[in-house]
Design a protein around this motif. Structure first.
Motif, short mmCIF file in Angstrom:
data_model
loop_
_atom_site.label_atom_id
_atom_site.label_comp_id
_atom_site.label_asym_id
_atom_site.label_seq_id
_atom_site.Cartn_x
_atom_site.Cartn_y
_atom_site.Cartn_z
N LEU A 159 38.74 32.43 50.87
CA LEU A 159 40.01 32.03 51.47
C LEU A 159 41.18 32.84 50.92
O LEU A 159 42.33 32.55 51.25
N ARG A 160 40.89 33.84 50.10
CA ARG A 160 41.92 34.49 49.30
C ARG A 160 43.13 34.94 50.12
O ARG A 160 44.26 34.85 49.66
N THR A 161 42.92 35.42 51.33
CA THR A 161 44.03 35.98 52.11
C THR A 161 44.56 35.01 53.16
O THR A 161 45.44 35.38 53.93
N TYR A 162 44.06 33.81 53.17
CA TYR A 162 44.36 32.88 54.25
C TYR A 162 45.50 31.91 53.92
O TYR A 162 45.73 31.57 52.75
N TYR A 163 46.15 31.45 54.98
CA TYR A 163 46.94 30.24 54.93
C TYR A 163 46.02 29.09 55.36
O TYR A 163 45.21 29.24 56.27
N ILE A 164 46.12 27.96 54.69
CA ILE A 164 45.40 26.76 55.09
C ILE A 164 46.45 25.73 55.50
O ILE A 164 47.36 25.42 54.72
N GLY A 165 46.32 25.24 56.71
CA GLY A 165 47.31 24.31 57.23
C GLY A 165 46.73 22.95 57.54
O GLY A 165 45.54 22.83 57.88
N TRP A 166 47.56 21.94 57.38
CA TRP A 166 47.24 20.60 57.84
C TRP A 166 48.06 20.31 59.09
O TRP A 166 49.25 20.61 59.14
N ILE A 190 49.61 26.00 52.95
CA ILE A 190 49.61 26.63 51.64
C ILE A 190 48.94 27.98 51.75
O ILE A 190 47.95 28.13 52.50
N HIS A 191 49.45 28.97 51.06
CA HIS A 191 48.80 30.28 50.99
C HIS A 191 47.85 30.24 49.81
O HIS A 191 48.26 29.92 48.69
N TRP A 192 46.59 30.56 50.06
CA TRP A 192 45.56 30.32 49.06
C TRP A 192 45.82 31.08 47.77
O TRP A 192 45.74 30.52 46.68
N SER A 193 46.14 32.35 47.85
CA SER A 193 46.25 33.14 46.62
C SER A 193 47.59 32.94 45.92
O SER A 193 47.62 32.86 44.68
N SER A 194 48.68 32.84 46.65
CA SER A 194 49.98 32.72 46.00
C SER A 194 50.35 31.27 45.69
O SER A 194 51.16 31.01 44.81
N GLY A 195 49.78 30.34 46.46
CA GLY A 195 50.13 28.93 46.29
C GLY A 195 51.43 28.52 46.94
O GLY A 195 51.88 27.39 46.78
N SER A 196 52.06 29.44 47.68
CA SER A 196 53.32 29.09 48.33
C SER A 196 53.07 28.03 49.40
O SER A 196 52.05 28.04 50.07
N SER A 202 59.51 16.31 58.75
CA SER A 202 59.15 14.90 58.83
C SER A 202 58.37 14.40 57.62
O SER A 202 58.30 13.19 57.38
N VAL A 203 57.77 15.32 56.85
CA VAL A 203 56.95 14.90 55.71
C VAL A 203 57.50 15.43 54.38
O VAL A 203 56.99 15.07 53.32
N LYS A 204 58.53 16.26 54.44
CA LYS A 204 59.07 16.87 53.23
C LYS A 204 59.53 15.79 52.25
O LYS A 204 60.23 14.85 52.64
N GLY A 205 59.11 15.91 51.01
CA GLY A 205 59.47 14.93 49.99
C GLY A 205 58.50 13.76 49.90
O GLY A 205 58.55 12.98 48.94
N ARG A 206 57.61 13.62 50.88
CA ARG A 206 56.61 12.53 50.85
C ARG A 206 55.19 13.07 50.70
O ARG A 206 54.35 12.42 50.09
N PHE A 207 54.91 14.22 51.29
CA PHE A 207 53.57 14.81 51.26
C PHE A 207 53.59 16.03 50.34
O PHE A 207 54.59 16.76 50.25
N THR A 208 52.45 16.27 49.69
CA THR A 208 52.29 17.45 48.83
C THR A 208 50.96 18.11 49.13
O THR A 208 49.91 17.45 49.07
N ILE A 209 51.00 19.40 49.44
CA ILE A 209 49.78 20.17 49.68
C ILE A 209 49.46 20.97 48.42
O ILE A 209 50.37 21.51 47.76
N SER A 210 48.18 21.03 48.08
CA SER A 210 47.76 21.78 46.90
C SER A 210 46.35 22.29 47.13
O SER A 210 45.70 21.92 48.10
N ARG A 211 45.90 23.19 46.22
CA ARG A 211 44.53 23.67 46.35
C ARG A 211 43.87 23.74 44.98
O ARG A 211 44.53 23.90 43.96
#
Length: 118
Positions: free
Chosen positions: A29-36, A51-57, A63-72
Motif C-alpha cells: 500500500l506504500r504509494t496509495y491513499y486509503i479512504g473511508w 490517509i496516505h499510507w507512507s506519509s500518514g497525511s 461532517s466528521v472533523k474533530g470526531r473521527f480519526t483515521i490511522s494506519r
C-alpha cells in the motif's frame, strides 16, 4: 491487486464510539491513499476520511472533523477509523477503498454497517 476487508461495525448509542478496521492484502500500500466512505439508505456514497499510507497525511470531511480519526498500522497492514461522539446521522454502511495519487478509488471492500440509535 489489493483486497480490502472492513470490520468493526455495530449498533451504538448516540455519543458512543466505534473503531472500524480495513485490513488490506495483496500488493503493498506504500504509494496509495486509503479512504473511508459511507452510504446511508437512500443517499449517495460520501467521502469520510483518507490517509496516505507512507506519509500518514490525513484529510477529513467537514461532517466528521474533530470526531473521527483515521490511522494506519504498518505491521498489520490495516487502516482504522476511530469514531467518537457518534450521531444518528452517522448511520450508514462504511466501506474502504484505495487510490493511487490522481486516480479514482477502487478495490472496494464489502462494507460494515454502523447504526447509531438509542
Amino acid at each position: 491487486q489489493v483486497q480490502l476487508k472492513e470490520s468493526g461495525g455495530g449498533l451504538v448509542q448516540p455519543g458512543g464510539s466505534l473503531r472500524l478496521s480495513c485490513a488490506a492484502s495483496g500488493r503493498t500500500l506504500r504509494t496509495y491513499y486509503i479512504g473511508w466512505f459511507r452510504q446511508a439508505p437512500g443517499k449517495e456514497r460520501e467521502f469520510v476520511a483518507r490517509i496516505h499510507w507512507s506519509s500518514g497525511s490525513t484529510y477529513y470531511a467537514d461532517s466528521v472533523k474533530g470526531r473521527f480519526t483515521i490511522s494506519r498500522d504498518n505491521s498489520e497492514n490495516t487502516v482504522y477509523l476511530q469514531m467518537d461522539s457518534l450521531e444518528p446521522e452517522d448511520t450508514a454502511v462504511y466501506s474502504c477503498a484505495v487510490a493511487s495519487p490522481g486516480q479514482s478509488y477502487g478495490s472496494w471492500g464489502q462494507g460494515t454497517q454502523v447504526t447509531v440509535s438509542s
